[in-house]
Design a protein around this motif. Structure first.
Motif, mmCIF file in Angstrom:
data_model
loop_
_atom_site.group_PDB
_atom_site.id
_atom_site.type_symbol
_atom_site.label_atom_id
_atom_site.label_comp_id
_atom_site.label_asym_id
_atom_site.label_seq_id
_atom_site.Cartn_x
_atom_site.Cartn_y
_atom_site.Cartn_z
ATOM 1 N N TYR A 1 -59.589 -36.547 -22.747
ATOM 2 C CA TYR A 1 -58.600 -36.629 -23.824
ATOM 3 C C TYR A 1 -58.991 -37.631 -24.913
ATOM 4 N N GLN A 2 -59.961 -38.490 -24.633
ATOM 5 C CA GLN A 2 -60.369 -39.494 -25.621
ATOM 6 C C GLN A 2 -61.530 -38.959 -26.467
ATOM 7 N N ASP A 3 -61.259 -37.919 -27.263
ATOM 8 C CA ASP A 3 -62.262 -37.354 -28.153
ATOM 9 C C ASP A 3 -62.152 -38.022 -29.535
ATOM 10 N N GLN A 4 -62.891 -37.516 -30.481
ATOM 11 C CA GLN A 4 -62.908 -38.125 -31.804
ATOM 12 C C GLN A 4 -61.535 -38.083 -32.480
ATOM 13 N N ALA B 1 -50.216 -46.471 -31.150
ATOM 14 C CA ALA B 1 -48.997 -46.053 -30.441
ATOM 15 C C ALA B 1 -49.125 -44.616 -29.955
ATOM 16 N N GLU B 2 -49.710 -43.738 -30.799
ATOM 17 C CA GLU B 2 -49.906 -42.340 -30.392
ATOM 18 C C GLU B 2 -50.947 -42.229 -29.289
ATOM 19 N N GLN B 3 -51.999 -43.033 -29.394
ATOM 20 C CA GLN B 3 -53.025 -43.042 -28.350
ATOM 21 C C GLN B 3 -52.421 -43.453 -27.000
ATOM 22 N N LYS B 4 -51.566 -44.459 -27.027
ATOM 23 C CA LYS B 4 -50.954 -44.943 -25.785
ATOM 24 C C LYS B 4 -50.101 -43.858 -25.136
ATOM 25 N N VAL B 5 -49.343 -43.127 -25.942
ATOM 26 C CA VAL B 5 -48.510 -42.039 -25.413
ATOM 27 C C VAL B 5 -49.383 -40.970 -24.750
ATOM 28 N N LEU B 6 -50.471 -40.600 -25.418
ATOM 29 C CA LEU B 6 -51.376 -39.591 -24.865
ATOM 30 C C LEU B 6 -52.040 -40.079 -23.585
ATOM 31 N N LEU C 1 -52.562 -39.614 -17.692
ATOM 32 C CA LEU C 1 -52.638 -40.230 -16.368
ATOM 33 C C LEU C 1 -51.446 -39.838 -15.493
ATOM 34 N N LYS C 2 -50.329 -39.525 -16.128
ATOM 35 C CA LYS C 2 -49.145 -39.051 -15.386
ATOM 36 C C LYS C 2 -49.364 -37.629 -14.872
ATOM 37 N N ASP C 3 -50.000 -36.790 -15.701
ATOM 38 C CA ASP C 3 -50.219 -35.388 -15.327
ATOM 39 C C ASP C 3 -51.443 -35.193 -14.433
ATOM 40 N N ASN C 4 -52.361 -36.144 -14.460
ATOM 41 C CA ASN C 4 -53.616 -36.009 -13.702
ATOM 42 C C ASN C 4 -53.718 -37.136 -12.687
ATOM 43 N N THR C 5 -52.987 -36.984 -11.599
ATOM 44 C CA THR C 5 -52.955 -38.020 -10.563
ATOM 45 C C THR C 5 -54.126 -37.916 -9.588
ATOM 46 N N LYS C 6 -54.828 -36.780 -9.604
ATOM 47 C CA LYS C 6 -55.980 -36.619 -8.731
ATOM 48 C C LYS C 6 -57.232 -37.065 -9.479
ATOM 49 N N MET D 1 -52.722 -49.133 -18.769
ATOM 50 C CA MET D 1 -52.643 -48.149 -17.691
ATOM 51 C C MET D 1 -53.757 -48.380 -16.667
ATOM 52 N N LEU D 2 -53.415 -48.316 -15.395
ATOM 53 C CA LEU D 2 -54.395 -48.450 -14.327
ATOM 54 C C LEU D 2 -55.395 -47.299 -14.415
ATOM 55 N N ASN D 3 -56.700 -47.633 -14.495
ATOM 56 C CA ASN D 3 -57.697 -46.566 -14.622
ATOM 57 C C ASN D 3 -58.941 -46.781 -13.767
ATOM 58 N N TYR D 4 -58.865 -47.694 -12.789
ATOM 59 C CA TYR D 4 -59.980 -47.852 -11.844
ATOM 60 C C TYR D 4 -59.494 -48.646 -10.633
ATOM 61 N N ILE D 5 -59.841 -48.162 -9.441
ATOM 62 C CA ILE D 5 -59.484 -48.849 -8.199
ATOM 63 C C ILE D 5 -60.724 -48.904 -7.314
#
Length: 369
Positions: A55-58, A66-71, A76-81, A358-362
């Motif tokens: 989702y982080q394209d050009q 603010a729009e980036q944060k919403v996306l 991350l909410k829709d892609n939990t796997k 947003m949590l993005n690495y564990i």
């Protein structure tokens, strides 16, 4: 005083002395000798991370922050796997350096379950009880057009590109340090983790090895990263001239990454496969400058490069870029890390949060054999 009493006293003193000698002999001979890591020891880490490139394209970065944060939150909410794998780290050898550095090198190899053929080697370096963890493996493949450095032993060792190629950029990566003893008022130092210098389409010259040889980086073993890169800048100025170097940088790209604001939070006992370890928690921040605005830095390369964004013609674009990426006042993108660290063993658990919070690495230690 009776002879019997004197004899009992001597026995007690002898026993105490023997116990003291045994206790001393049980301590590591070297402050870098780990009670947990031995030749053949294997550590098993589970890690998870989402594929944010989907989702982080050009067009994503052309939107407001603010729009980036919403996306980001929605993705991350829709892609939990997330992508998940196990990384196995093996201690192949422990090398006690015979020079004056006093370093101990833990020669390790690492591979992942889903990439069994992609085996990497590196060294964990320890000096005076401080463990230094490199960002990249020592035998990472080098690009033909780039000079790469890594901290393999004491400082910045050079991994050369293919000799017949003409490198026109370089990357330097430095390790991050974790101490094996912590007090509740301890403050960990900031560390420069990496610097990259890339050419633009209209570069006026190509870097070669001359300025590396002038600098003789291997003799600067003990210097921290910022001293190494600033000395390297002065060497490049002498090799190519200041105007040529500034022109090269104005048409290129410079990035730098730091680990900063490293604050101790708490101690606790953790368990790995029913074995208990003492661990401490620190909160850290990753500061990244990606070269699209003016920056406040102590790095001579970044100062020379970012000054090009201070002109009236570029300042508006630079300010817009800073707002879109929500940089701090110094021009750096900030991400947060929570790290539980087991002394003389390594990371127990790590959580990383992107600049949207947003949590993005564990990463989690699953076993030690």
């Amino acid at each position: 005083m009776s002879d019997k009493f004197i004899q009992i006293q001597r026995i007690i003193i002898t026993l105490f002395f023997c116990l003291l000698c045994k206790a001393i002999s049980a301590q590591p001979v070297n402050s870098c000798e780990s009670p947990h890591l031995h030749k053949g020891t294997q550590l098993y880490y589970l890690f998870q991370e989402p594929d944010e490139s989907k989702y982080q394209d050009q067009s994503f970065f052309s939107k407001s922050f603010a729009e980036q944060k919403v996306l980001s939150e929605q993705y991350l909410k829709d892609n939990t796997k997330w992508y998940a794998d196990m990384r196995t780290i093996k201690i192949d050898d422990i090398i006690y350096m015979k020079d004056s550095s006093g370093n101990v090198l833990y020669d390790i190899s690492a591979k992942e379950y889903k990439k069994p053929n992609d085996k990497k080697r590196t060294h964990i370096r320890c000096n005076d009880g401080l463990f230094y963890y490199p960002k990249f493996p020592v035998d990472q493949a080098v690009l033909n057009d780039t000079v790469h450095f890594v901290n393999k032993k004491n400082g910045a060792d050079i991994l050369r590109a293919v000799p017949e190629e003409k490198p026109n950029g370089f990357a330097i990566n430095f390790p991050v340090m974790y101490p094996n003893t912590m007090s509740r008022d301890a403050v960990l130092p900031d560390y420069l983790l990496s610097l990259t210098v890339r050419p633009g389409d209209s570069a006026t010259f190509e870097f070669n090895y001359n300025f590396l040889e002038k600098n003789v980086l291997n003799k600067q073993d003990a210097l921290p990263g910022i001293d190494v890169v600033n000395t390297l800048y002065k060497s490049a100025e002498q090799t190519y001239s200041s105007p040529a170097l500034r022109k090269y940088l104005a048409n290129g790209l410079v990035t730098e990454v730091w680990i900063k604001n490293r604050q101790f939070k708490e101690f606790k006992t953790v368990k790995v496969k029913d074995k208990s370890y003492d661990a401490y928690l620190i909160h850290e921040e990753i500061w990244s400058y990606s070269g699209k605005c003016n920056a406040v830095s102590t790095n001579d390369w970044t100062i020379a490069f970012s000054n090009t964004f201070s002109s009236d013609s570029k300042k508006l674009d630079a300010d817009k870029w800073k707002k879109q990426h929500n940089t701090n006042a110094q021009g750096f993108i900030v991400e947060k890390i929570e790290t539980w660290y087991i002394p003389y063993l390594g990371v127990y658990k790590m959580k990383k949060y992107n600049n949207y919070g947003m949590l993005n690495y564990i990463l989690e230690l699953a076993g030690v054999n």
